[in-house]
Motif scaffolding. Structure first.
Motif, short mmCIF file in Angstrom:
data_model
loop_
_atom_site.label_atom_id
_atom_site.label_comp_id
_atom_site.label_asym_id
_atom_site.label_seq_id
_atom_site.Cartn_x
_atom_site.Cartn_y
_atom_site.Cartn_z
N GLU A 11 0.84 -1.20 0.00
CA GLU A 11 0.00 0.00 0.00
C GLU A 11 0.88 1.25 0.00
OE1 GLU A 11 -2.86 -0.95 -0.53
OE2 GLU A 11 -3.59 -2.47 0.86
N ALA A 15 1.15 3.98 -3.00
CA ALA A 15 0.83 5.38 -2.70
C ALA A 15 1.97 6.30 -3.11
CB ALA A 15 0.52 5.54 -1.21
N TYR A 18 1.88 6.68 -6.87
CA TYR A 18 0.80 7.57 -7.28
C TYR A 18 1.20 9.03 -7.10
CZ TYR A 18 -2.33 3.47 -7.08
OH TYR A 18 -2.93 2.26 -7.27
N GLN A 117 -5.80 4.20 -1.18
CA GLN A 117 -4.97 3.00 -1.23
C GLN A 117 -4.37 2.67 0.14
OE1 GLN A 117 -4.21 1.33 -4.62
NE2 GLN A 117 -4.40 -0.11 -2.91
N GLU A 120 -6.55 0.63 2.74
CA GLU A 120 -7.17 -0.64 2.33
C GLU A 120 -7.03 -1.74 3.37
OE1 GLU A 120 -6.72 -4.16 -1.04
OE2 GLU A 120 -5.48 -2.36 -1.20
N LEU A 325 -10.74 -1.30 -6.78
CA LEU A 325 -10.96 -0.03 -7.46
C LEU A 325 -12.05 -0.20 -8.51
CD1 LEU A 325 -9.85 2.89 -7.87
CD2 LEU A 325 -8.37 1.94 -9.66
#
Length: 462
Positions: A11, A15, A18, A117, A120, A325
């Motif tokens: 995760e 992240a 992103y 994200q 999660e 998603l």
């Protein structure tokens, strides 16, 4: 340990990627259970309240950045893009206590992609565990057929926090009390308890133990009668209760052996001794299956105490849950992996009479006989209303159970209703699938057998 680091490492790596790629547009993730465990005709949604607490307090601080950097063997400076990140998104969810089925979102979360994200793993943990326990506990209430059920699970649950949740969720689905003092105090649940075999063993005789216990506790007492010989223990307990005039409200507890046979003998002894008001409590490895057998056999048991098998949901200790998603930056997305196809787009579930649920897109109007299940519970990272009470969860469950087909309520070999997809959701699913296959011809060749026809009203992909 800070909650921000209670996550899986991937995760964090996602992240970070992103943020580097400036992919911070709104993303919607749907949390659902793909398939129910074999012996479940329904699930009871749970875990939402603790999940909302987590999201409201979520913040990546300096110590979290240091922890992430250490786990990745990178300098803390590389992780500074995460510093100060909080949850600012929206959550729509099924309230705790409502019945849900396979493929139906328990929760849909919309937030900037890195935020959505990072949370999660924690959300899956909370909702999966608590939904499994609440569902097991609700089946125990059904099996008890009106007899009180109490929670004795703390000593065998997978950690004190799990024990707390087992007590809370038991109360939400209709348990009459818990032995867990912390949960009883925090949640306003009646505290219940008796004595252990060690207490009896510490005295020279059962009678000495029972009299000492009664002297210390002036109200109604429950005496554990199976330390040595169960029938003799019942006779001794009856003598003590009668001598001390403590019959009304008192009970004897059976914790081993053939509980049906022993309960019948105990009832006979108590009645013959002039103590028809002394109740019989049964414990010892009970769950809905054993309780169903005892109730159907007519065993004269007044209260059932459940522990290990319920506190860990022994026959179904996990759920096939997923957090996928379904929309990013305004575009619906889906997964096409074999046996794990997901449906695109933000969704709503409409509960229709008989729990004939329809999964639709979030902006669809409900059918004339349908009521939306998902409610907006968080906006801009903050709760939208007061925390619901356990009574409200219990009322929601009672209403849903009243609509649930009898085959789904069965303890053995239940048949769970299957939600259907709305026409619009089916069309969107077909369109998004086609778009993916057009871009990736190899996917089209491999996945052709799983194609869902446009306009199909079959169960929604999971």
């Amino acid at each position: 340990m800070p909650d921000a680091t209670t996550t899986d490492l991937y995760e964090v790596t996602m992240a970070m990627s992103y943020l580097r790629e400036r992919m911070t547009g709104p993303a919607t993730f749907s949390l659902f259970v793909r398939n129910l465990p074999p012996e479940r005709g329904f699930l009871v949604a749970a875990g939402l309240e603790s999940a909302l607490d987590y999201l409201a307090d979520f913040r990546v601080g300096p110590e979290d950045v240091d922890a992430f950097a250490s786990a990745l063997h990178r300098p803390p400076g590389d992780l500074t893009p995460l510093l100060g990140l909080t949850f600012t998104g929206q959550v729509r969810a099924v309230p705790e206590g409502r019945i849900v089925f396979a493929g139906e979102p328990l929760l849909e979360l919309t937030a900037p992609l890195p935020q959505a994200q990072l949370v999660e793993s924690y959300l899956l943990n909370r909702l999966s565990h608590q939904t499994a326990i609440a569902s097991k506990a609700a089946r125990c209430v059904l099996a008890a057929a009106g007899h009180p059920v109490v929670d004795f699970s703390l000593r065998r649950t997978h950690g004190p926090q799990a024990g707390f949740q087992a007590a809370r969720l038991g109360a939400m689905v209709g348990f009459a009390g818990t032995s867990n003092v912390a949960a009883a105090t925090a949640e306003g649940i009646p505290a219940v308890g008796t004595m252990a075999h060690s207490f009896v063993e510490a005295f020279a005789s059962e009678e000495d133990a029972f009299r000492a216990f009664a002297r210390c506790h002036p109200g109604p007492v429950t005496l554990l009668v199976d330390t040595y010989d169960t029938e003799e223990g019942v006779r001794v307990a009856a003598r003590v209760l009668r001598d001390l005039d403590r019959g009304p409200g008192a009970a004897v507890r059976l914790d081993s052996g053939d509980l049906g046979v022993l309960a019948a003998r105990a009832r006979s002894i108590l009645d013959d001794t002039g103590l028809p008001n002394v109740r019989i409590v049964a414990s010892g490895g009970l769950d809905e299956y054993a309780m169903d057998d005892l109730v159907r056999s007519g065993a004269p048991i007044d209260t059932y105490a459940v522990g290990t098998r319920v506190g860990v949901s022994a026959d179904a200790p996990y759920l096939d849950s997923a957090y996928k998603l379904v929309e990013f930056d305004g575009h619906p997305v889906m997964k096409l992996s074999s046996a794990k196809v997901t449906a695109p787009g933000r969704k709503q579930v409409f509960r229709r009479p008989g729990c004939a649920d329809e999964i639709a897109l979030a902006d669809e109007r409900p059918p004339d006989d349908g009521v939306p299940l998902l409610k907006t519970v968080m906006l801009n990272g903050r709760r939208t209303g007061e925390r619901p009470t356990l009574d409200e969860g219990r009322d929601g469950l009672a209403a849903d159970l009243g609509e649930l087909p009898s085959a789904a309520r069965r303890i053995r070999a239940p048949v769970a209703p299957r939600a259907t997809a709305s026409e619009r959701l089916s069309l969107l699913t077909a369109r998004v699938r086609q778009s993916i296959e057009d871009r990736m011809p190899a996917v089209s060749a491999r996945q052709a057998p799983e194609r869902t026809p446009a306009g199909s009203h079959r169960s929604v992909p999971r």
